[in-house]
Design a protein around this motif. Structure first.
Motif, PDB file in Angstrom:
ATOM      1  N   LYS A 186       3.211  39.786 -48.792  1.00 38.27           N
ATOM      2  CA  LYS A 186       4.054  39.235 -47.823  1.00 38.27           C
ATOM      3  C   LYS A 186       3.731  39.860 -46.408  1.00 38.27           C
ATOM      4  CE  LYS A 186       7.608  36.207 -49.009  1.00 38.27           C
ATOM      5  NZ  LYS A 186       8.898  35.834 -49.262  1.00 38.27           N
ATOM      6  N   LYS A 187       3.552  41.150 -46.348  1.00 42.68           N
ATOM      7  CA  LYS A 187       3.679  41.977 -45.282  1.00 42.68           C
ATOM      8  C   LYS A 187       2.236  41.810 -44.572  1.00 42.68           C
ATOM      9  CE  LYS A 187       2.546  46.263 -46.969  1.00 42.68           C
ATOM     10  NZ  LYS A 187       2.810  47.799 -47.303  1.00 42.68           N
ATOM     11  N   ASN A 188       1.071  41.619 -45.471  1.00 45.40           N
ATOM     12  CA  ASN A 188      -0.163  41.642 -45.004  1.00 45.40           C
ATOM     13  C   ASN A 188      -0.633  40.054 -44.458  1.00 45.40           C
ATOM     14  OD1 ASN A 188      -0.668  44.275 -45.625  1.00 45.40           O
ATOM     15  ND2 ASN A 188      -1.550  43.558 -47.751  1.00 45.40           N
ATOM     16  N   GLN A 189       0.185  39.356 -45.004  1.00 45.40           N
ATOM     17  CA  GLN A 189       0.018  37.759 -44.671  1.00 45.40           C
ATOM     18  C   GLN A 189       0.665  37.402 -43.356  1.00 45.40           C
ATOM     19  OE1 GLN A 189       1.743  35.385 -47.726  1.00 45.40           O
ATOM     20  NE2 GLN A 189       0.256  35.185 -49.129  1.00 45.40           N
ATOM     21  N   LEU A 190       1.766  38.256 -42.862  1.00 46.94           N
ATOM     22  CA  LEU A 190       2.448  38.238 -41.641  1.00 46.94           C
ATOM     23  C   LEU A 190       1.468  38.922 -40.684  1.00 46.94           C
ATOM     24  CD1 LEU A 190       5.901  39.324 -42.471  1.00 46.94           C
ATOM     25  CD2 LEU A 190       5.169  36.842 -41.680  1.00 46.94           C
ATOM     26  N   LYS A 191       0.658  39.998 -41.026  1.00 48.61           N
ATOM     27  CA  LYS A 191      -0.106  40.701 -39.993  1.00 48.61           C
ATOM     28  C   LYS A 191      -1.379  39.822 -39.805  1.00 48.61           C
ATOM     29  CE  LYS A 191       0.478  45.637 -41.263  1.00 48.61           C
ATOM     30  NZ  LYS A 191       0.017  46.589 -42.093  1.00 48.61           N
ATOM     31  N   GLU A 192      -1.887  39.210 -40.608  1.00 49.17           N
ATOM     32  CA  GLU A 192      -2.843  38.170 -40.510  1.00 49.17           C
ATOM     33  C   GLU A 192      -2.454  37.102 -39.528  1.00 49.17           C
ATOM     34  OE1 GLU A 192      -5.750  35.686 -43.349  1.00 49.17           O
ATOM     35  OE2 GLU A 192      -4.984  37.571 -44.077  1.00 49.17           O
ATOM     36  N   GLN A 193      -1.603  36.468 -39.816  1.00 48.32           N
ATOM     37  CA  GLN A 193      -0.966  35.401 -38.997  1.00 48.32           C
ATOM     38  C   GLN A 193      -0.792  35.977 -37.389  1.00 48.32           C
ATOM     39  OE1 GLN A 193       2.450  33.838 -40.699  1.00 48.32           O
ATOM     40  NE2 GLN A 193       1.425  32.745 -42.275  1.00 48.32           N
ATOM     41  N   THR A 194      -0.065  37.070 -37.314  1.00 45.71           N
ATOM     42  CA  THR A 194      -0.193  37.449 -35.880  1.00 45.71           C
ATOM     43  C   THR A 194      -1.375  37.869 -35.223  1.00 45.71           C
ATOM     44  OG1 THR A 194       0.184  39.806 -36.861  1.00 45.71           O
ATOM     45  CG2 THR A 194       2.459  38.653 -36.263  1.00 45.71           C
ATOM     46  N   ALA A 195      -2.265  38.230 -35.914  1.00 43.46           N
ATOM     47  CA  ALA A 195      -3.859  38.681 -35.570  1.00 43.46           C
ATOM     48  C   ALA A 195      -4.369  37.226 -34.966  1.00 43.46           C
ATOM     49  CB  ALA A 195      -4.448  39.343 -36.652  1.00 43.46           C
ATOM     50  N   ILE A 196      -4.255  36.474 -35.982  1.00 36.42           N
ATOM     51  CA  ILE A 196      -4.905  34.951 -35.398  1.00 36.42           C
ATOM     52  C   ILE A 196      -4.028  34.496 -34.480  1.00 36.42           C
ATOM     53  CG2 ILE A 196      -4.922  32.555 -36.196  1.00 36.42           C
ATOM     54  CD1 ILE A 196      -5.491  33.498 -39.159  1.00 36.42           C
ATOM     55  N   ALA A 197      -2.926  34.566 -34.279  1.00 38.40           N
ATOM     56  CA  ALA A 197      -2.277  34.095 -33.061  1.00 38.40           C
ATOM     57  C   ALA A 197      -2.710  34.956 -31.649  1.00 38.40           C
ATOM     58  CB  ALA A 197      -0.556  34.341 -33.039  1.00 38.40           C
ATOM     59  N   LYS A 198      -2.802  36.187 -31.845  1.00 34.49           N
ATOM     60  CA  LYS A 198      -3.445  36.978 -30.538  1.00 34.49           C
ATOM     61  C   LYS A 198      -4.789  36.519 -30.205  1.00 34.49           C
ATOM     62  CE  LYS A 198      -0.597  41.260 -31.272  1.00 34.49           C
ATOM     63  NZ  LYS A 198      -0.901  42.756 -31.438  1.00 34.49           N
ATOM     64  N   LYS A 199      -5.396  36.348 -31.227  1.00 32.15           N
ATOM     65  CA  LYS A 199      -7.096  35.893 -31.180  1.00 32.15           C
ATOM     66  C   LYS A 199      -7.040  34.293 -30.383  1.00 32.15           C
ATOM     67  CE  LYS A 199      -9.920  36.878 -34.200  1.00 32.15           C
ATOM     68  NZ  LYS A 199     -10.762  37.168 -35.558  1.00 32.15           N
ATOM     69  N   ASP A 200      -6.146  33.668 -30.569  1.00 28.28           N
ATOM     70  CA  ASP A 200      -6.001  32.140 -30.120  1.00 28.28           C
ATOM     71  C   ASP A 200      -5.609  32.438 -28.471  1.00 28.28           C
ATOM     72  OD1 ASP A 200      -6.584  30.963 -32.369  1.00 28.28           O
ATOM     73  OD2 ASP A 200      -4.558  30.313 -33.013  1.00 28.28           O
ATOM     74  N   LYS A 201      -4.648  33.391 -28.106  1.00 24.94           N
ATOM     75  CA  LYS A 201      -4.255  33.674 -26.990  1.00 24.94           C
ATOM     76  C   LYS A 201      -5.243  34.357 -25.959  1.00 24.94           C
ATOM     77  CE  LYS A 201       0.740  34.291 -27.781  1.00 24.94           C
ATOM     78  NZ  LYS A 201       1.693  35.039 -27.931  1.00 24.94           N
ATOM     79  N   SER A 202      -6.003  35.180 -26.589  1.00 22.36           N
ATOM     80  CA  SER A 202      -7.145  35.701 -25.725  1.00 22.36           C
ATOM     81  C   SER A 202      -8.345  34.789 -25.480  1.00 22.36           C
ATOM     82  CB  SER A 202      -7.791  36.903 -26.613  1.00 22.36           C
ATOM     83  OG  SER A 202      -8.470  36.527 -27.792  1.00 22.36           O
ATOM     84  N   SER A 203      -8.430  33.735 -26.336  1.00 17.09           N
ATOM     85  CA  SER A 203      -9.497  32.908 -26.250  1.00 17.09           C
ATOM     86  C   SER A 203      -9.390  32.042 -24.980  1.00 17.09           C
ATOM     87  CB  SER A 203     -10.029  32.139 -27.265  1.00 17.09           C
ATOM     88  OG  SER A 203      -8.970  31.417 -27.997  1.00 17.09           O
ATOM     89  N   GLU A 204      -7.947  31.746 -24.784  1.00 14.99           N
ATOM     90  CA  GLU A 204      -7.473  30.906 -23.754  1.00 14.99           C
ATOM     91  C   GLU A 204      -7.687  31.401 -22.512  1.00 14.99           C
ATOM     92  OE1 GLU A 204      -3.632  29.814 -24.760  1.00 14.99           O
ATOM     93  OE2 GLU A 204      -4.257  28.738 -26.537  1.00 14.99           O
ATOM     94  N   ALA A 205      -7.509  32.891 -22.310  1.00 12.82           N
ATOM     95  CA  ALA A 205      -7.522  33.623 -21.202  1.00 12.82           C
ATOM     96  C   ALA A 205      -8.543  33.210 -20.393  1.00 12.82           C
ATOM     97  CB  ALA A 205      -7.466  34.965 -21.099  1.00 12.82           C
ATOM     98  N   VAL A 206      -8.663  33.280 -18.985  1.00 11.22           N
ATOM     99  CA  VAL A 206      -9.638  33.003 -17.956  1.00 11.22           C
ATOM    100  C   VAL A 206     -10.575  34.199 -17.930  1.00 11.22           C
ATOM    101  CG1 VAL A 206     -10.124  32.531 -15.505  1.00 11.22           C
ATOM    102  CG2 VAL A 206      -7.936  31.755 -16.476  1.00 11.22           C
TER     103      VAL A 206
END
Length: 195
Positions: free
Chosen positions: A25-45
């Motif tokens: 479970k802890k690794n699944q949570l880490k993976e989800q947060t990493a994906i969320a961060k990646k999405d935020k960085s791709s939206e950046a100008v």
């Protein structure tokens, strides 16, 4: 009939799930947060660095005689090893007047090297050489040279340092001079424009 011999099985260990296994479970949570961060960085100008107005594709129109040649520490050392005269060899290479330029970082690097490089230090203190001050912290000459060339595209960089050459080749419009066998060699200096 005899009894069949049982062979012992060595290094038989209970199988355990690795702490980095994706099913935990802890690794699944880490993976989800990493994906969320990646999405935020791709939206950046994203910013595209401003290109110098003196560049016409790879051709640098700001380079004209008398050339300003930014000299590195090891270029001076190779010049001494090959027994070349700096000013004369530059003029032979460029077919024009050249002004050697030395930054404070290069001077500090030569002073740090000690008495073995006193001849290079004496050459660098020649009054025909132009001294340029540095506003940054530290005395790492390679970073200083790269930053100066990025700011002002009016220099030819003279160096024999492989790492510095590799960094300079990524910057468009910056010719590199190096000390070859018995003469200076220049790469990426554009030919004279045809009229």
């Amino acid at each position: 009939m005899g009894v069949a011999k049982k062979t012992r099985k060595f290094a038989q260990v209970k199988r355990v799930i690795s702490s980095r296994d994706a099913r935990l479970k802890k690794n699944q949570l880490k993976e989800q947060t990493a994906i969320a961060k990646k999405d935020k960085s791709s939206e950046a100008v994203r910013e595209i660095p401003q290109v110098s107005t003196s560049l016409f594709f790879q051709f640098n129109t700001a380079l004209r005689p008398p050339y300003s040649v930014l000299i590195d520490t090891n270029f001076l050392n190779f010049t001494i090893q090959k027994k070349l005269e700096v000013m004369q060899s530059m003029m032979d290479c460029l077919y024009a007047k050249a002004t050697p330029v030395i930054t404070d970082c290069v001077m500090a690097e030569l002073e740090k090297l000690g008495s073995r490089y006193r001849i290079a230090l004496r050459i660098a203190r020649d009054p025909r050489f132009e001294r340029v001050g540095c506003e940054h912290k530290g005395t790492y000459a390679d970073d200083c040279i790269v930053n100066r060339v990025l700011q002002h595209k009016i220099y030819i960089v003279a160096t024999n340092d492989r790492d510095l050459k590799r960094r300079l080749r990524k910057i468009p419009g910056v010719p590199i001079m190096s000390c070859g066998n018995g003469k200076y060699v220049i790469e990426r200096l554009p030919d004279a424009p045809e009229k």
